[in-house]
Design an enzyme around this catalytic site. Structure first.
Site, PDB file in Angstrom:
ATOM      1  N   GLU A 117      32.761  17.938  -9.223  1.00 20.39           N
ATOM      2  CA  GLU A 117      32.260  16.723  -9.867  1.00 20.39           C
ATOM      3  C   GLU A 117      32.001  15.554  -8.921  1.00 20.39           C
ATOM      4  OE1 GLU A 117      34.800  15.817 -13.180  1.00 20.39           O
ATOM      5  OE2 GLU A 117      33.678  17.163 -14.470  1.00 20.39           O
ATOM      6  N   GLU A 133      32.633  23.871 -17.295  1.00 21.14           N
ATOM      7  CA  GLU A 133      33.694  23.215 -18.088  1.00 21.14           C
ATOM      8  C   GLU A 133      33.088  22.682 -19.382  1.00 21.14           C
ATOM      9  OE1 GLU A 133      36.128  20.214 -16.151  1.00 21.14           O
ATOM     10  OE2 GLU A 133      35.974  21.257 -14.227  1.00 21.14           O
TER      11      GLU A 133
END
Ligand code: GAL
Length: 746
Positions: free
Chosen positions: A391, A464
């Protein structure tokens, strides 16, 4: 002897401080305690603690001797994982340092050893969150703990030895297959030598193929020898159902004397992400996965082999997954070995979380790419390398470099790099995206091209979803447990209906300890479909129910069967997570059949059943009865579950994962306790404290007295090193559990 491994895991001395004097043998370790590896530098409570409590510098000392017969050989010490920074000394001499807690490192001890006498290995372990080492530098939502939390070995070899092998199966889908092996050899001797190198492919003891070559190795030099095999016949593929493993054995000889032989396991499989999905051995497989943190209550990362392997078994067999993402770092080799053995795919990635540090930090991250790949390139289970910091923002030069390192080291696997920012630069082979679109209102998943900003499809995997969008405790209110499960079902359903999504990996398998900036204020992120003890929440059955009923029948109504648990009372709408063809619901008023909801979940092979109406009165102030659910496959009754109208606790049920353990290196197993009612259902709100007592050759990990959480609790019991019996007793104010008898053998 040409390759001797001596485990160095028992009888370490440990102090929660470090002084330079500790590197010297004549400085006493009276103030040190005896510990064994894997070891956490500080045991922590289950929740509600200050994470600073394990962030300090500590010292580990190990006294060992190496017999005189090994003089003239090379002796290395191999560390599998030390969190986060280690400086290593032997007999007062500094050998070097290692930055990063998730990858292995070694030192050559040879020139500093006293043979036939005591040697002192001292390790300074810095478990502070050093800004120069990934994942640190800003905040992260998981704990990294501290200590020498993986195994340490001595490795004794000749001066000229094999350091590593990369065995690459080729022509996997052809009848005649190939194997190319890169043998990394180090000649630490002072003379040039000529060696014969031999590689064999073995199926148990049967030789399936062989290749031989000769090489001249310069003094004090490293070489890469390449030996190929072709025309390999009758080779079984490695797959999810039949994960067949072969052994590759490389041998170095000089004048017919064996210098070294070295073995690795391989599997013949072809894995490829394309824009139309993921293909294993030429067949499309939709990835159904969850993220795994390698942490456990009390001891963080410091769990031995059996417990690591058990996690893989849980993910594959209890959750019915086909992939685990090792979020967000390389995990225990035992876990990965087990994934190879049972056929569980793995997406492995480098350590990091959102933050990219300075040049020095990035250098450590690049080393992590190398160390991860060189450690794990033979695992057939690993199908993708994650070479971005999870991320993080785009960082063109940095990610060109990490991709380049990965591709140069391993030309057989694709790279991914997990992002959450749409339109981020794709330098990898697979666009791996955390898609948290689902919030109860919006669509379960974003459209691929909207995320990538490209005008064409690329290999694309959702890495995710859910997690912080809907944290849920195992003991939360029933409606929340229901919604939690439905959200997992909605994403899994959605990804199945898009060919350009290779699959989806949910956040996450197990709840985990976290920093104060995250979680529920008690240092736990309740993001798992199981809790930290690996006890299932209802959402876990969304995954398990996707297994074929021929493997495991699943019939899990999301209900506590109590009129007053939900807002405004009642139990509807009720979801039943199942892989049955139909469900019969029997109350005293009716017996009615229900079928999987294919309309709402067209993508799921085994959609849940939804009940919108029951004749059993829902209102406050009417009678209340038992309910029974019967599951059918075809016409055959395969499962039955009854809920009592008037549940009362009847026993403290106990189940151990294993009843036999091994002495020697630390071994451990989990024992799960729950209080159940007269129908065998857990009583989620019972308020009881469990007291444990242990006898024999075992120790309890964590406190000896714990409160039940949502009616259950688990405890891990570890061995002391000796052969014998362990008896584990448990009781609460109402019941005693049956004793658990564990045999510890050699
Ligand atoms: C993601 C992150 C995970 C975890 C998750 C919680 O942003 O990658 O590590 O924090 O959110 O849902």
């Amino acid at each position: 002897m040409n390759h001797l491994i001596i485990p160095l895991n028992r009888e370490w001395k440990y102090a929660e401080k470090f002084s330079n004097s500790y590197i010297n043998k004549d400085v006493s370790d009276d103030c040190f305690k005896n510990v064994q590896l894997p070891h956490t530098n500080k045991e922590i409570p289950y929740n509600c603690f200050d994470e600073k409590m394990y962030q300090f510098i500590s010292c580990y000392r190990k006294t060992f001797s190496v017999s005189k017969e090994y003089k003239g050989k090379r002796v290395f010490v191999d560390f599998e994982g030390v969190m986060t920074y280690a400086k290593v000394y032997i007999n007062g001499v500094e050998l070097g340092e290692h930055k990063g807690g998730y990858t292995p490192f070694s030192f050559d001890l040879t020139d500093h050893l006293i043979y036939g006498d005591d040697n002192l290995l001292t390790v300074m372990v810095d478990s502070t969150e050093r800004k120069d080492i990934p994942p640190f530098g800003f905040v992260i939502d998981y704990l990294c703990y501290g200590g020498i939390y993986r195994e340490v070995n001595l490795r004794i070899v000749e001066d000229c030895f094999i350091q590593n092998i990369f065995a690459k199966p080729g022509k996997v889908l052809e009848e005649k297959k190939a194997l190319s092996t890169e043998i990394y050899v180090h000649n630490k001797g002072n003379e040039q030598i000529t060696v014969q190198a031999k590689v064999q492919l073995l199926n148990n003891d049967t030789v399936c193929g062989e290749s031989v070559s000769e090489a001249v190795l310069e003094a004090n030099d490293k070489s890469k020898l390449i030996l190929n095999m072709d025309g390999l016949m009758d080779i079984e593929l490695w797959g999810l159902e039949n994960p067949h493993l072969y052994t590759v054995k490389a041998t170095l000889l000089t004048n017919e004397t064996e210098l070294h032989s070295y073995e690795v396991k391989v599997g013949f499989r072809q894995a490829e992400f394309k824009s139309e999905g993921f293909y294993l051995n030429g067949e499309r497989v939709k990835i159904r996965g969850l993220n795994r943190h390698q942490s456990f209550p009390y001891v963080g990362y410091a769990m031995p082999k059996r417990v690591q392997c058990k996690d893989a078994d849980i993910l594959k067999n209890e959750l019915g997954l086909n992939l685990a993402r090792t979020s967000h770092y390389p995990q225990s080799r035992h876990f990965l070995d087990r994934c190879d053995e049972i056929g569980l795919l793995v997406f492995e990635e480098i350590p990091g979380w959102q933050h990219i540090g300075d040049v020095e930090w990035q250098e450590v991250a690049c080393n992590n790419v190398r160390e991860m790949i060189e450690r794990d390139w033979n695992h057939p289970s690993i199908i993708l390398w994650g070479v971005r910091i999870n991320e993080s923002n785009d960082s063109h030069e940095f990610y060109l470099k990490t991709n380049d390192i990965a591709h140069k080291l391993d030309d057989t696997r694709q790279t991914g790099g997990v992002r959450c920012i749409p339109n981020s630069e794709l330098l990898e082979d697979v666009y791996t995206m955390n898609d948290f679109n689902l919030d109860g209102v919006r669509a379960p998943l974003l459209n691929q091209q909207e995320v990538t900003g490209l005008d064409h499809d690329v290999p694309y995997l959702v890495t995710e979803y859910n997690g912080h969008m809907y944290p849920t405790k195992r003991f939360d209110q029933e409606e929340r447990l229901n919604e939690h499960a439905l959200r997992h079902a909605q994403v899994q359903n959605e990804m199945q209906t898009h060919d350009n999504i290779a699959g989806a990996i949910g956040w996450c398998a197990f709840d985990y300890n976290t920093h104060y900036e995250f979680g529920s204020g008690d240092r736990i992120c309740y993001h798992g479909v199981m809790d930290m003890f690996r006890i299932p929440k209802f959402a876990s059955y969304v995954y398990k129910s996707q297994l074929s009923p021929s493997k495991k029948v699943v019939l899990e109504p999301i209900t506590l069967w109590a009129r007053g648990e939900r807002d405004e009372c009642g139990v509807l709408p009720m979801t039943i997570l199942t892989n049955c063809d139909s469900i019969e619901v029997i109350t005293c008023e009716e017996s009615k059949k229900y079928f999987p909801d294919k309309e709402q979940f067209p993508g799921l092979e085994y959609p849940p059943v939804t009940i919108h109406h029951l004749d059993q009165h829902q209102e406050w102030g009417s009678s209340w009865d038992d309910i029974t659910f019967v599951g059918y496959v075809g016409d055959k009754e395969v499962a039955k579950k009854t809920f009592a109208k008037n549940p009362v606790p009847v026993k403290l049920e106990v189940k151990a994962d294993d009843l036999s353990l091994n002495s020697g290196d630390m071994d451990a197993t989990r024992i799960v306790y729950k209080i159940v009612d007269q129908k065998g259902n857990v009583m989620p709100f019972i308020n009881e404290c469990i007291n444990f007592e242990i006898e024999g050759e075992g120790e309890i990990i964590g406190p000896k007295s714990v409160g039940l959480i949502g009616g259950c609790i688990a405890v891990w019991v570890k061995t002391t090193g000796s052969v014998g019996k362990i008896t584990m007793k448990a009781s609460c104010s109402r019941f005693s559990a049956e004793d658990v008898l564990i045999q510890v053998s050699e």
